[in-house]
Each structure stands twice: as C-alpha cells, then as structure tokens.
Scaffold this motif. Structure first.
Motif, PDB file in Angstrom:
ATOM      1  N   SER A   1       6.394   3.799   6.750  1.00 34.76           N
ATOM      2  CA  SER A   1       7.542   2.906   6.572  1.00 34.76           C
ATOM      3  C   SER A   1       8.691   3.605   5.844  1.00 34.76           C
ATOM      4  CB  SER A   1       7.136   1.649   5.801  1.00 34.76           C
ATOM      5  OG  SER A   1       6.306   0.837   6.590  1.00 34.76           O
ATOM      6  N   ARG A   2       8.358   4.380   4.817  1.00 30.48           N
ATOM      7  CA  ARG A   2       9.406   5.123   4.096  1.00 30.48           C
ATOM      8  C   ARG A   2      10.084   6.150   5.010  1.00 30.48           C
ATOM      9  NH1 ARG A   2       5.351   5.212  -0.267  1.00 30.48           N
ATOM     10  NH2 ARG A   2       5.963   3.608  -1.751  1.00 30.48           N
ATOM     11  N   LEU A   3       9.275   6.820   5.826  1.00 28.13           N
ATOM     12  CA  LEU A   3       9.835   7.790   6.767  1.00 28.13           C
ATOM     13  C   LEU A   3      10.770   7.091   7.747  1.00 28.13           C
ATOM     14  CD1 LEU A   3       9.958  10.663   7.996  1.00 28.13           C
ATOM     15  CD2 LEU A   3       7.954  10.007   9.380  1.00 28.13           C
ATOM     16  N   TRP A   4      10.304   5.991   8.323  1.00 24.03           N
ATOM     17  CA  TRP A   4      11.124   5.250   9.284  1.00 24.03           C
ATOM     18  C   TRP A   4      12.384   4.698   8.629  1.00 24.03           C
ATOM     19  CZ3 TRP A   4       6.949   1.994  12.290  1.00 24.03           C
ATOM     20  CH2 TRP A   4       6.304   2.824  13.209  1.00 24.03           C
TER      21      TRP A   4
ATOM     22  N   ARG B   1      14.688   0.392  10.066  1.00 23.11           N
ATOM     23  CA  ARG B   1      14.332  -0.596   9.041  1.00 23.11           C
ATOM     24  C   ARG B   1      13.441  -1.707   9.580  1.00 23.11           C
ATOM     25  NH1 ARG B   1      17.045  -0.208   4.282  1.00 23.11           N
ATOM     26  NH2 ARG B   1      16.781  -2.407   3.764  1.00 23.11           N
ATOM     27  N   GLU B   2      13.775  -2.243  10.735  1.00 24.08           N
ATOM     28  CA  GLU B   2      13.013  -3.372  11.271  1.00 24.08           C
ATOM     29  C   GLU B   2      11.576  -2.956  11.607  1.00 24.08           C
ATOM     30  OE1 GLU B   2      13.240  -6.532  14.948  1.00 24.08           O
ATOM     31  OE2 GLU B   2      15.110  -5.696  14.157  1.00 24.08           O
ATOM     32  N   GLU B   3      11.418  -1.808  12.281  1.00 26.65           N
ATOM     33  CA  GLU B   3      10.084  -1.317  12.612  1.00 26.65           C
ATOM     34  C   GLU B   3       9.296  -1.033  11.338  1.00 26.65           C
ATOM     35  OE1 GLU B   3      12.972  -0.090  13.803  1.00 26.65           O
ATOM     36  OE2 GLU B   3      12.726   0.695  15.824  1.00 26.65           O
ATOM     37  N   SER B   4       9.982  -0.476  10.354  1.00 27.41           N
ATOM     38  CA  SER B   4       9.371  -0.155   9.077  1.00 27.41           C
ATOM     39  C   SER B   4       8.833  -1.408   8.391  1.00 27.41           C
ATOM     40  CB  SER B   4      10.408   0.525   8.185  1.00 27.41           C
ATOM     41  OG  SER B   4       9.891   0.772   6.920  1.00 27.41           O
ATOM     42  N   ARG B   5       9.667  -2.427   8.339  1.00 25.25           N
ATOM     43  CA  ARG B   5       9.266  -3.668   7.695  1.00 25.25           C
ATOM     44  C   ARG B   5       8.129  -4.350   8.459  1.00 25.25           C
ATOM     45  NH1 ARG B   5       8.780  -8.462   6.410  1.00 25.25           N
ATOM     46  NH2 ARG B   5       9.613  -9.554   4.661  1.00 25.25           N
ATOM     47  N   ASP B   6       8.228  -4.391   9.779  1.00 27.45           N
ATOM     48  CA  ASP B   6       7.193  -5.039  10.589  1.00 27.45           C
ATOM     49  C   ASP B   6       5.826  -4.388  10.382  1.00 27.45           C
ATOM     50  OD1 ASP B   6       9.132  -6.749  11.555  1.00 27.45           O
ATOM     51  OD2 ASP B   6       9.281  -5.778  13.523  1.00 27.45           O
TER      52      ASP B   6
ATOM     53  N   LEU C   1       4.727  -2.561   7.819  1.00 25.23           N
ATOM     54  CA  LEU C   1       4.220  -2.773   6.469  1.00 25.23           C
ATOM     55  C   LEU C   1       3.832  -4.221   6.222  1.00 25.23           C
ATOM     56  CD1 LEU C   1       3.526  -1.516   3.796  1.00 25.23           C
ATOM     57  CD2 LEU C   1       5.920  -1.769   3.104  1.00 25.23           C
ATOM     58  N   ALA C   2       4.593  -5.152   6.746  1.00 26.12           N
ATOM     59  CA  ALA C   2       4.299  -6.571   6.540  1.00 26.12           C
ATOM     60  C   ALA C   2       2.948  -6.951   7.127  1.00 26.12           C
ATOM     61  CB  ALA C   2       5.403  -7.437   7.142  1.00 26.12           C
ATOM     62  N   ILE C   3       2.618  -6.417   8.289  1.00 27.33           N
ATOM     63  CA  ILE C   3       1.331  -6.732   8.923  1.00 27.33           C
ATOM     64  C   ILE C   3       0.174  -6.319   8.021  1.00 27.33           C
ATOM     65  CG2 ILE C   3      -0.205  -6.057  10.832  1.00 27.33           C
ATOM     66  CD1 ILE C   3       2.351  -5.927  12.587  1.00 27.33           C
ATOM     67  N   VAL C   4       0.253  -5.138   7.453  1.00 32.65           N
ATOM     68  CA  VAL C   4      -0.832  -4.656   6.588  1.00 32.65           C
ATOM     69  C   VAL C   4      -0.825  -5.401   5.256  1.00 32.65           C
ATOM     70  CG1 VAL C   4      -1.863  -2.641   5.483  1.00 32.65           C
ATOM     71  CG2 VAL C   4      -0.718  -2.397   7.686  1.00 32.65           C
ATOM     72  N   TYR C   5       0.334  -5.563   4.669  1.00 29.65           N
ATOM     73  CA  TYR C   5       0.444  -6.232   3.364  1.00 29.65           C
ATOM     74  C   TYR C   5      -0.076  -7.664   3.432  1.00 29.65           C
ATOM     75  CZ  TYR C   5       2.526  -7.997  -0.961  1.00 29.65           C
ATOM     76  OH  TYR C   5       2.726  -8.568  -2.201  1.00 29.65           O
ATOM     77  N   ASP C   6       0.253  -8.368   4.514  1.00 28.77           N
ATOM     78  CA  ASP C   6      -0.148  -9.775   4.648  1.00 28.77           C
ATOM     79  C   ASP C   6      -1.657  -9.954   4.780  1.00 28.77           C
ATOM     80  OD1 ASP C   6       2.480 -10.562   4.413  1.00 28.77           O
ATOM     81  OD2 ASP C   6       2.792 -10.851   6.568  1.00 28.77           O
ATOM     82  N   TRP C   7      -2.378  -8.896   5.060  1.00 25.98           N
ATOM     83  CA  TRP C   7      -3.833  -8.969   5.151  1.00 25.98           C
ATOM     84  C   TRP C   7      -4.454  -9.255   3.786  1.00 25.98           C
ATOM     85  CZ3 TRP C   7      -7.929  -6.441   2.934  1.00 25.98           C
ATOM     86  CH2 TRP C   7      -9.176  -6.650   3.506  1.00 25.98           C
ATOM     87  N   PHE C   8      -3.831  -8.768   2.714  1.00 25.45           N
ATOM     88  CA  PHE C   8      -4.402  -8.878   1.372  1.00 25.45           C
ATOM     89  C   PHE C   8      -4.259 -10.297   0.822  1.00 25.45           C
ATOM     90  CE2 PHE C   8      -3.749  -4.410   1.941  1.00 25.45           C
ATOM     91  CZ  PHE C   8      -4.844  -3.834   1.316  1.00 25.45           C
ATOM     92  N   THR C   9      -5.306 -10.738   0.123  1.00 29.02           N
ATOM     93  CA  THR C   9      -5.304 -12.066  -0.492  1.00 29.02           C
ATOM     94  C   THR C   9      -5.468 -11.990  -2.005  1.00 29.02           C
ATOM     95  OG1 THR C   9      -7.699 -12.295  -0.146  1.00 29.02           O
ATOM     96  CG2 THR C   9      -6.230 -13.170   1.582  1.00 29.02           C
TER      97      THR C   9
ATOM     98  N   LYS D   1       5.043  -4.304  -1.978  1.00 27.46           N
ATOM     99  CA  LYS D   1       5.914  -5.479  -2.112  1.00 27.46           C
ATOM    100  C   LYS D   1       7.355  -5.046  -2.393  1.00 27.46           C
ATOM    101  CE  LYS D   1       6.625  -9.784  -4.561  1.00 27.46           C
ATOM    102  NZ  LYS D   1       6.209 -10.669  -5.649  1.00 27.46           N
ATOM    103  N   ALA D   2       7.520  -4.078  -3.270  1.00 24.86           N
ATOM    104  CA  ALA D   2       8.870  -3.583  -3.589  1.00 24.86           C
ATOM    105  C   ALA D   2       9.522  -2.969  -2.353  1.00 24.86           C
ATOM    106  CB  ALA D   2       8.803  -2.563  -4.714  1.00 24.86           C
ATOM    107  N   LEU D   3       8.754  -2.228  -1.569  1.00 22.46           N
ATOM    108  CA  LEU D   3       9.293  -1.627  -0.365  1.00 22.46           C
ATOM    109  C   LEU D   3       9.670  -2.701   0.666  1.00 22.46           C
ATOM    110  CD1 LEU D   3      10.083   0.825   1.283  1.00 22.46           C
ATOM    111  CD2 LEU D   3       7.668   1.121   1.909  1.00 22.46           C
ATOM    112  N   LEU D   4       8.821  -3.726   0.796  1.00 25.22           N
ATOM    113  CA  LEU D   4       9.146  -4.821   1.718  1.00 25.22           C
ATOM    114  C   LEU D   4      10.427  -5.537   1.284  1.00 25.22           C
ATOM    115  CD1 LEU D   4       5.615  -6.347   2.401  1.00 25.22           C
ATOM    116  CD2 LEU D   4       7.190  -5.413   4.103  1.00 25.22           C
ATOM    117  N   GLU D   5      10.595  -5.763  -0.003  1.00 26.30           N
ATOM    118  CA  GLU D   5      11.809  -6.416  -0.488  1.00 26.30           C
ATOM    119  C   GLU D   5      13.036  -5.539  -0.213  1.00 26.30           C
ATOM    120  OE1 GLU D   5      10.897  -7.273  -4.602  1.00 26.30           O
ATOM    121  OE2 GLU D   5       9.652  -8.999  -4.048  1.00 26.30           O
TER     122      GLU D   5
END
Length: 168
Positions: free
Chosen positions: A125-128, A134-139, A141-149, A161-165
């Motif tokens: 995501s940082r590379l992208w 930006r959109e591909e990067s966020r998409d 990362l969001a998929i993986v991040y949203d897995w965590f509970t 979270k900081a990178l997503l923001e």
C-alpha cells in the motif's frame, strides 16, 4: 541475535547490529547455521540500520535455507523484508519490490497468516501510494485490516489504521 535485535528496535542501532553480527558469527561457527526467525530479526535490524546490502545478503541465505529448517511460517515476512530492502536500496527496484510484496501476501493468505498479510499489505500500500495508486492502496489494506476484531492496540494495527486514514 535477539538481544541485538531488541537494542536495534529501541534505537540503539549500531550496538544492536554489532551484537547481532556477533550472534550470527557464533551461530555459523557451531555449524548449525541460522534459523529462519534469526534471519528475519537480523534482516529487520539491518534494514533499520540502513544496511540494505548486508540485509539482502543475509536474506538470500535465509530464503535458500527456508525449507531445510522448516521455517516456512516466516516465509511471507522474509519476502516482505526483501521488498523493503530492495526499495531502500534503489527506487529503480519498484517492479521487483512489488513482486516481493505480492509474493508475501500470497504466502500469508495460503497460510491464513493474517499478521504477515497485514504487514505485506501495508508495504504494498505504501509503494502504491507513492506511485499515485491511492484507491488501490486503500482497498487492499482495508480488506486485510477489516479482518481483525481485536488487537487494535498493537503496533501493526495502529500503523495500518494511520495509513488507512492517510489514504482516505
């Protein structure tokens, strides 16, 4: 090696790398070689110390011996680290770097290793992001991040979270 790694992570980079190198020499002198986890922390320390060449050399040894030592569990992170070191070495390595990050994600997904997948997704995501994707990067990362509970107070999830923001 692990004590040196801890020092490196605490900002005592020169002392930590020196200690890791002594541990690396001692491990090799026994004839037993380095375990994949040792290689992972060595490479991380070298990366933090700006020693990309030394990290890549150590990493090559690690990837070659990965299956012999039964350390496949760390394979995803070794590929991610290789990408990070290549990128630190030269921005001209972006294609090879992206390949490393994608390989890390692929391995992590096959193993259901979500923490390693998160790290690799953050790297990609940082590379992208730097490439204007930006959109591909966020998409991604969001998929993986949203897995965590749970575990949102861990460094990796805080960074994600900081990178997503930042990408929003």
């Amino acid at each position: 090696i692990y004590w040196g790694w801890a020092l490196t992570m605490q900002g005592e980079v020169e002392e930590g790398i020196s200690m890791m190198q002594k541990g690396q020499d001692a491990a090799r002198a026994t004839g037993g070689g380095l375990w994949p986890l040792m290689i992972a922390v060595l490479v991380e320390g070298y990366g933090r110390g700006g020693e990309a060449e030394e990290g890549l050399t150590t990493l090559a040894e690690g990837l070659d011996g990965l299956h012999k030592a039964g350390g496949r569990f760390i394979g995803a992170d070794l590929h991610r680290q290789r990408g990070e070191l290549l990128l630190a070495q030269s921005k001209g390595n972006e294609i090879e770097t992206e390949t490393c990050f994608n390989k890390a994600i692929e391995i992590a997904r096959k193993q259901s290793a979500k923490s390693f997948e998160l790290r690799a997704a953050m790297s990609l995501s940082r590379l992208w992001q730097k490439q204007g994707k930006r959109e591909e990067s966020r998409d991604l990362l969001a998929i993986v991040y949203d897995w965590f509970t749970e575990g949102f107070d861990t460094a990796d999830l805080k960074d994600a979270k900081a990178l997503l923001e930042e990408l929003s």
